[in-house]
Structure formats: C-alpha cells, structure tokens
Design a protein around this motif. Structure first.
Motif, mmCIF file in Angstrom:
data_model
loop_
_atom_site.group_PDB
_atom_site.id
_atom_site.type_symbol
_atom_site.label_atom_id
_atom_site.label_comp_id
_atom_site.label_asym_id
_atom_site.label_seq_id
_atom_site.Cartn_x
_atom_site.Cartn_y
_atom_site.Cartn_z
ATOM 1 N N VAL A 1 0.865 -1.186 0.000
ATOM 2 C CA VAL A 1 0.000 0.000 0.000
ATOM 3 C C VAL A 1 0.899 1.233 0.000
ATOM 4 N N ARG A 2 0.957 1.922 -1.118
ATOM 5 C CA ARG A 2 1.884 3.031 -1.277
ATOM 6 C C ARG A 2 1.270 4.384 -0.896
ATOM 7 N N TYR A 3 -0.037 4.542 -1.082
ATOM 8 C CA TYR A 3 -0.642 5.868 -0.966
ATOM 9 C C TYR A 3 -1.544 5.987 0.272
ATOM 10 N N PHE B 1 -9.083 12.877 7.254
ATOM 11 C CA PHE B 1 -9.575 11.945 6.245
ATOM 12 C C PHE B 1 -9.341 12.509 4.850
ATOM 13 N N PHE B 2 -9.677 13.784 4.659
ATOM 14 C CA PHE B 2 -9.498 14.419 3.351
ATOM 15 C C PHE B 2 -8.027 14.444 2.949
ATOM 16 N N LYS B 3 -7.162 14.763 3.890
ATOM 17 C CA LYS B 3 -5.739 14.839 3.577
ATOM 18 C C LYS B 3 -5.190 13.488 3.127
ATOM 19 N N LYS C 1 -3.697 10.761 -1.943
ATOM 20 C CA LYS C 1 -4.127 9.810 -2.966
ATOM 21 C C LYS C 1 -4.450 8.428 -2.418
ATOM 22 N N GLY C 2 -4.984 8.382 -1.196
ATOM 23 C CA GLY C 2 -5.396 7.101 -0.651
ATOM 24 C C GLY C 2 -6.481 6.423 -1.472
ATOM 25 N N HIS D 1 -8.417 -0.211 1.238
ATOM 26 C CA HIS D 1 -7.305 -0.019 2.160
ATOM 27 C C HIS D 1 -7.007 1.468 2.353
ATOM 28 N N GLY D 2 -7.055 2.228 1.289
ATOM 29 C CA GLY D 2 -6.843 3.664 1.402
ATOM 30 C C GLY D 2 -7.952 4.333 2.197
ATOM 31 N N PHE D 3 -9.189 3.848 2.014
ATOM 32 C CA PHE D 3 -10.318 4.382 2.785
ATOM 33 C C PHE D 3 -10.115 4.129 4.271
#
Length: 251
Positions: A120-122, A212-214, A220-221, A227-229
């Motif tokens: 998971v990179r982002y 959350f927004f950041k 770029k989550g 997973h990004g969420f």
C-alpha cells in the motif's frame, strides 16, 4: 582507512513471532543492539542466536526506551529498525556505501508499507503510518521525546534521503488495524492527560474530516481502494478517539 562502524538498533516487546525475520536482514551491520522492554516470551533467546547485544529494562514511555537503545550503540552510524520491518539487500548496500564517506547528520529512508501481502503506497499519514522517516543517523543527531506514542524527534545535522526502501509489515489484516487503533488511542489518551490539555470535542471532530481528506484525497489514498479508505478513516478517528478516552479517564 578506518572502517565506518554501523550499529543496527531494534526495540522490541514480546516480538517472538517477528524478530527473526527482522534480524536475518541486519547481518551487514557491525553490531546488533536489541532493547527488550518487559519481554515475557522467547524474544531474548531468538536475539541471542543472532549474536545481538541485549539491553533489558522496563519503560512505559516509548521515547526514553528508544533513547536508551541509542545510548547503547557503539557505531559511528545508527540504523533504527522495528521488529515488523525488513532491510532488503539493495537498502543494506546503499547504507554501507553511503556512510563510508557521508557527513554527520541523518538520512530519511522511504518505506514500502504492507497490509497483509498487499503493498500500500498511498494515503499514509495523520499518525497512521509514514512514507519515509529518519532512521539512519550519526551518534548525537537524533533524540526522542517523552511521549508514549509517536514521540517527537529532535534531529540535528545535515538532512538527506536514501533511494532504496525499507519493507514494513504494518498490519496483518483489518482486525489488526482495529487493534492498533485501540492500542494507539489508549496510549495517546494517557499522553493527553499528562499534558493537561485534552483539547475539545469540536476541534477533534473537525480533525476527523480534515485528516480523512488529507489522507484519502491529497495523499491519494483513493488509489488504494478500501485499504486507502480505512487508512484515511483511522487517521481521522485517531485524535477523536484519543480525546474521548482522555475525557473519560480510560486506563
């Protein structure tokens, strides 16, 4: 010409399941120093098999525990590695080549963060994982603060960045992420109570949405799907839950 000595430092508490995988990647260091904090499992015996120099003690606060490890290192340079991290061969080679003639100071090391087997990179940030951090430094260039969780660091000297990446097995699965959120917020709540300023509910509600927004948008989550969420959600919940636990005096 005198060889530049490298100390690999690992701070661990009951890490028998992960410590071998970590130590297997540290053979390129001139010494391995392991700080064992209130260990009740087989971590010590495993560390001894790798010829590590062991420092045992009891520390409630993360910062002083890490500082004790730094003080125990004899190398010109110190590489901090956690039990859930691995140093690939290309990173080991770059570290050795770099410190041979580098000026004093510190290097940021980029991370490859894994949740289970997924890279998971982002999206990392907001006290919920990092993309890079200062892990390679000369003696005296790094000092940890007195917080239980995510202690602040004081860095001195020239700042630079390595290219090769550290492998970090952050969480095994979603359940592991939830357990970490509970553990982190409990420790953060204690830090808030100790500081005498637990903040306000309104401010921490705003931080839920801003964090959350950041993480999900700016970092770029969204590119990581669920997973990004989850990373963005937990980054937002972290200060809010810490505040609530501090307010209700949860131990």
């Amino acid at each position: 010409m005198k060889r530049t000595r490298l100390s690999a430092l690992v701070v661990a508490r009951n890490e028998e399941a992960r410590i071998s995988g970590c130590l297997e990647t540290l053979g390129f260091a001139d010494e391995i120093v392991i700080v064992l904090d209130r260990c009740q499992d087989q971590t010590k015996g495993i560390a001894e098999k790798f010829g590590a120099r062991i420092v045992e003690g009891s520390w409630e606060i993360e910062g002083p525990r890490r500082n004790a490890g730094i003080d125990a290192c004899a190398g010109d340079w110190i590489l901090e590695v956690d039990a859930d991290e691995r140093v690939p061969g290309e990173l080991a080679d770059e570290i050795r080549q770099t410190i041979a003639d580098a000026e004093p100071g510190y290097f940021l090391i980029p991370f490859d963060n894994y949740i289970g087997s997924r890279l998971v990179r982002y999206g990392w940030g907001g006290s919920w994982g990092v993309n890079s951090t200062a892990r390679l430094f000369t003696r005296g260039a790094k000092h940890w603060g007195d917080q239980r969780i995510h202690p602040k660091t004081h860095l001195t000297g020239k700042a630079r960045r390595l290219r090769s990446r550290m492998v970090h097995h952050v969480d095994r699965d979603v359940s592991d992420m939830l357990r970490r959120l509970d553990r982190y917020t409990t420790m953060r709540a204690k830090d808030l109570r100790d500081s005498g300023n637990v903040g306000s509910l309104a401010a921490n509600l705003r931080r839920l949405f801003s964090r959350f927004f950041k993480c999900f948008v700016m970092r770029k989550g969204y590119r990581e799907g669920i997973h990004g969420f989850l990373i963005a959600l937990f980054a937002g919940l972290y200060p809010l839950l810490s505040h609530i636990k501090a307010r209700v005096q949860e131990d």
